[in-house]
Design an enzyme around this catalytic site. Structure first.
Site, PDB file in Angstrom:
ATOM      1  N   ASP A  29       0.825  -1.204   0.000  1.00  0.00           N
ATOM      2  CA  ASP A  29       0.000   0.000   0.000  1.00  0.00           C
ATOM      3  C   ASP A  29       0.860   1.256   0.000  1.00  0.00           C
ATOM      4  O   ASP A  29       0.531   2.251  -0.661  1.00  0.00           O
ATOM      5  CB  ASP A  29      -0.923   0.007   1.224  1.00  0.00           C
ATOM      6  N   TYR A  32       2.182   1.939  -3.489  1.00  0.00           N
ATOM      7  CA  TYR A  32       1.093   2.457  -4.322  1.00  0.00           C
ATOM      8  C   TYR A  32       0.854   3.930  -3.995  1.00  0.00           C
ATOM      9  O   TYR A  32       0.731   4.767  -4.901  1.00  0.00           O
ATOM     10  CB  TYR A  32      -0.189   1.642  -4.103  1.00  0.00           C
ATOM     11  N   LEU A  79     -36.240 -10.028 -14.888  1.00  0.00           N
ATOM     12  CA  LEU A  79     -36.248 -11.487 -14.917  1.00  0.00           C
ATOM     13  C   LEU A  79     -37.517 -12.025 -14.274  1.00  0.00           C
ATOM     14  O   LEU A  79     -38.046 -11.440 -13.330  1.00  0.00           O
ATOM     15  CB  LEU A  79     -35.033 -12.047 -14.169  1.00  0.00           C
ATOM     16  N   LYS A 109     -27.438 -13.734  -7.288  1.00  0.00           N
ATOM     17  CA  LYS A 109     -28.225 -12.525  -7.574  1.00  0.00           C
ATOM     18  C   LYS A 109     -27.843 -11.454  -6.550  1.00  0.00           C
ATOM     19  O   LYS A 109     -28.304 -11.486  -5.410  1.00  0.00           O
ATOM     20  CB  LYS A 109     -29.718 -12.827  -7.515  1.00  0.00           C
ATOM     21  N   GLU A 164     -24.062  -5.279 -11.533  1.00  0.00           N
ATOM     22  CA  GLU A 164     -24.675  -4.740 -10.321  1.00  0.00           C
ATOM     23  C   GLU A 164     -23.639  -3.925  -9.560  1.00  0.00           C
ATOM     24  O   GLU A 164     -22.504  -4.372  -9.376  1.00  0.00           O
ATOM     25  CB  GLU A 164     -25.178  -5.875  -9.418  1.00  0.00           C
ATOM     26  N   LYS A 278     -29.612 -19.298 -15.910  1.00  0.00           N
ATOM     27  CA  LYS A 278     -29.709 -18.960 -17.334  1.00  0.00           C
ATOM     28  C   LYS A 278     -29.345 -20.171 -18.184  1.00  0.00           C
ATOM     29  O   LYS A 278     -28.515 -20.992 -17.780  1.00  0.00           O
ATOM     30  CB  LYS A 278     -28.735 -17.826 -17.699  1.00  0.00           C
ATOM     31  N   CYS A 395     -67.724   3.558  -2.227  1.00  0.00           N
ATOM     32  CA  CYS A 395     -66.382   4.025  -2.584  1.00  0.00           C
ATOM     33  C   CYS A 395     -65.904   5.062  -1.573  1.00  0.00           C
ATOM     34  O   CYS A 395     -66.624   6.026  -1.290  1.00  0.00           O
ATOM     35  CB  CYS A 395     -66.400   4.629  -3.989  1.00  0.00           C
ATOM     36  N   CYS A 413     -64.912   0.266  -7.940  1.00  0.00           N
ATOM     37  CA  CYS A 413     -65.764   1.430  -8.190  1.00  0.00           C
ATOM     38  C   CYS A 413     -65.799   1.653  -9.695  1.00  0.00           C
ATOM     39  O   CYS A 413     -64.741   1.780 -10.325  1.00  0.00           O
ATOM     40  CB  CYS A 413     -65.201   2.671  -7.487  1.00  0.00           C
TER      41      CYS A 413
END
Length: 652
Positions: A29, A32, A79, A109, A164, A278, A395, A413
């Site tokens: 780190d 970097y 889906l 998911k 996602e 899938k 109503c 109604c």
């Protein structure tokens, strides 16, 4: 300096990929950080030489004015859900009618926000929310602050990918702790936190909250032949792909994977709400195609919802835009799936009777689809009263008699001038999926209706800026924006208007299919119900509903008034060619094509005037077959329907 900046950007992006994508960093780190600080100093000294893919774009300071609408080149379908083994078996049976030996791929998911990323020549140019599947919001600047999204790709590709964006549980805890210390309300769950973060106008806030992504699909036409190969390709491009997935040959293997994931679910560093199944082979996906709303080749298994006990305090009855009267339970507050729930739907009067729900009952509450709080059942052992709920006979909005038709589960109604129905219809008309009139939400609509400024949707287009100034809390700037939004909506393609009219059974996808076929609402108005019913993915129910609506005098008057106020009644997308080689013919595609993609074949047939449907019937004029055509070819031969091959289609 430019050479050193290039070196630093390349190094830092490589190290970031190792850290965020491969989870295998090759530098410390501190190293970097040292290189990063050197790059910042160089960019500060030479701002004109800052590179498009510099990692410094991911942090700091840009305050946005708002988010622009963005039309998806490739629609994002929802889906179909499954909640049981039996529903998965039914899905498998439907697939096997068209594909003899399917292989499935199962993926987690992720409970996050769907996003679409578009790259041109390998550079990220657009990051967009799902929205309604056709139109989302451009949140590119915010998504650039999500550290595991590549700003550039290793190849100069034009590509759109989907995935996602989510908030890891550790980040969620940190964000909520900071909000608590600052006296701010905490986010209810990681999904809400991710949604709130991506809606931030200050990109520096997004950078601090450590969102993450999993990408799962190449939306633009793929050169891979399976979903599994597509995922591996996304990994090669530097995207983060969830490693927890399997290939399965049958539902037994899928069910075992679901059970395994369910046991591990709480130990994952992110939230999931199910498993997506899938068909792995992309050619088979094309063969199976889509319904109006969802692909036929995929299903989302949803884990059972969390349940809690609550006491029923009272019931409210509200009228929707179609006249259906819906009961809502007021409950003692409970924590459910990360939010406080004090109201839950009771669905309809038949549901109340079926579940035998009574006054002061203790009930089990859950979130249907993990979204809508609903009463599931009564805890009879805790019943304190035998008194039944009061069911209205009039109503609650207009006091008209309520009807309970034999073939319906709800009270209704049928007064066409019922204020609640009119107001709900106006709200629906202005909503995002319909005419998308920005700013014209429920609060403004209610004020306009109460002030007698609008009585139907045509009145919306008669409003002037000064009319909005009559409403409490609306200032000149807001009035101008509302007026401009209304004027802009006149140019919408006509499927938005058709959906906005609120015709029973005619949803947004059906509206689009209808306008693609008929080109304008005026043509649709003149069409007979048989022609409507013959359109792929529609049918008799929608056809009859349209016939009933257009038969009323009021509909003709309303369409005329909308046209007079300048509202567009024509479809602006790709339409069916009328006088072409296959004009008026109903064609079915089946089997695996060798040279054309199914989507290309379908587009060509439609460009020649054909109506492409998904099943063979007596109404079918022609069947175009590829390899392994199966039951559709057999049925065509039994019915004596003309059969052609891929070479014939290419010759047209």
């Amino acid at each position: 300096m430019n050479k050193r900046m290039n070196e630093l950007v390349a190094l830092l992006n490589r190290y970031a990929t190792e850290y965020y994508t491969s989870d295998n960093p090759s530098v410390s780190d501190s190293e970097y950080d040292r290189l990063y600080r050197e790059l910042v100093e160089l960019e500060t000294a030479y701002p004109e030489q800052v590179l498009a893919d510099s990692p410094t774009h991911r942090v700091g300071g840009k305050v946005l004015d708002g988010f622009e609408k963005y039309s998806h080149q490739y629609p994002l379908y929802s889906l179909q859900d499954a909640f049981s083994r039996e529903e998965l078996d039914a899905f498998d049976a439907r697939v096997r009618k068209e594909v003899a030996h399917p292989t499935y791929i199962c993926e987690l998911k992720i409970d996050g926000l769907s996003i679409s990323l578009t790259y041109e020549k390998g550079i990220l140019v657009a990051g967009v929310t799902r929205g309604d599947g056709s139109i989302g919001e451009n949140i590119t600047e915010n998504l650039k602050r999500v550290k595991d999204i590549p700003l550039t790709l290793p190849e100069e590709l034009d590509i759109t990918v989907r995935g996602e964006c989510y908030m890891p549980r550790a980040s969620f805890d940190q964000v909520n702790q900071a909000r608590q210390e600052n006296g701010e309300p905490e986010f209810a769950n990681p999904r809400n936190a991710a949604a709130g973060t991506l809606r931030q106008l200050d990109t520096a806030v997004v950078a601090k909250r450590n969102l993450a992504t999993f990408l799962y699909q190449e939306a633009s036409p793929s050169t891979r032949d399976s979903q599994e190969k597509g995922l591996k390709y996304l990994e090669q491009l530097g995207f983060v792909v969830n490693p927890k997935r399997i290939l399965a040959e049958n539902i037994d293997e899928i069910w075992n994977f679901i059970q395994e994931v369910g046991q591990e679910r709480e130990n994952l560093p992110y939230d999931i709400d199910g498993v997506v199944i899938k068909v792995n082979d992309l050619a088979s996906q094309e063969e199976l195609g889509f319904t109006v709303k969802a692909p036929k080749w995929a299903v989302a298994y949803k884990f059972p919802a969390e349940e809690k006990e609550a006491q029923l305090l009272s019931v409210d009855w509200t009228v929707g835009r179609t006249g259906v009267v819906t009961p809502t339970a007021n409950l003692t507050p409970v924590q459910l799936a990360g939010t406080t729930v004090s109201r839950a739907t009771l669905h309809n009067v038949d549901y109340i009777a079926e579940k035998d729900i009574r006054k002061d009952d203790t009930v089990i509450v859950y979130k249907a689809g993990d979204i809508i709080p609903a009463v599931l059942r009564v805890v009879e052992s805790k019943r304190v009263s035998e008194e039944k709920l009061d069911i209205p006979t009039n109503c609650p909005s207009c006091n008209s008699d309520l009807l309970h038709f034999e073939d319906e589960v709800a009270l209704r109604c049928i007064n066409p001038r019922c204020p609640a129905q009119i107001m709900e219809g106006l709200i629906h008309f202005a909503s995002r999926d319909a005419m998308n009139i920005t700013g014209l939400g429920p609060s403004i609509v209610e004020k306009l209706f109460a002030a007698n400024l609008v009585k139907d949707v045509a009145d919306i287009y008669r409003l002037q800026e000064e009319d909005f100034l009559l409403l409490e809390g609306v200032k000149e700037k807001s009035a101008a924006k509302l007026y401009q939004a209304i004027q802009a909506s006149k140019e919408n393609s006509a499927e938005k208007l058709l959906f906005g009219l609120g015709i029973r059974h005619v949803g947004s996808k059906a509206s689009q299919l209808l306008l693609q076929y008929f080109h304008s609402i005026e043509n649709l108005y003149q069409a007979d119900s048989e022609e409507v019913a013959s359109i792929e993915s529609l049918g008799g129910v929608i056809a009859k509903s349209l016939q009933t609506y257009f038969a009323t005098e009021g509909s003709e008057i309303l369409l005329r008034e909308l046209k007079e106020t300048g509202v567009n009644l024509d479809y602006k997308g790709q339409t069916v060619v009328a006088d072409a080689a296959l004009s008026g013919l109903t064609v079915v595609l089946t089997g695996k094509l060798e040279r054309l993609k199914r989507s290309e074949a379908k587009s060509k047939l439609e460009s020649l005037g054909a109506k492409v449907t998904g099943s063979v019937s007596k109404k079918t004029d022609l069947v175009v077959v590829g390899a392994d055509a199966g039951s559709k070819l057999q049925k065509a031969q039994e019915l004596g329907i003309q059969v052609r091959d891929e070479a014939w289609l290419e010759s047209l």
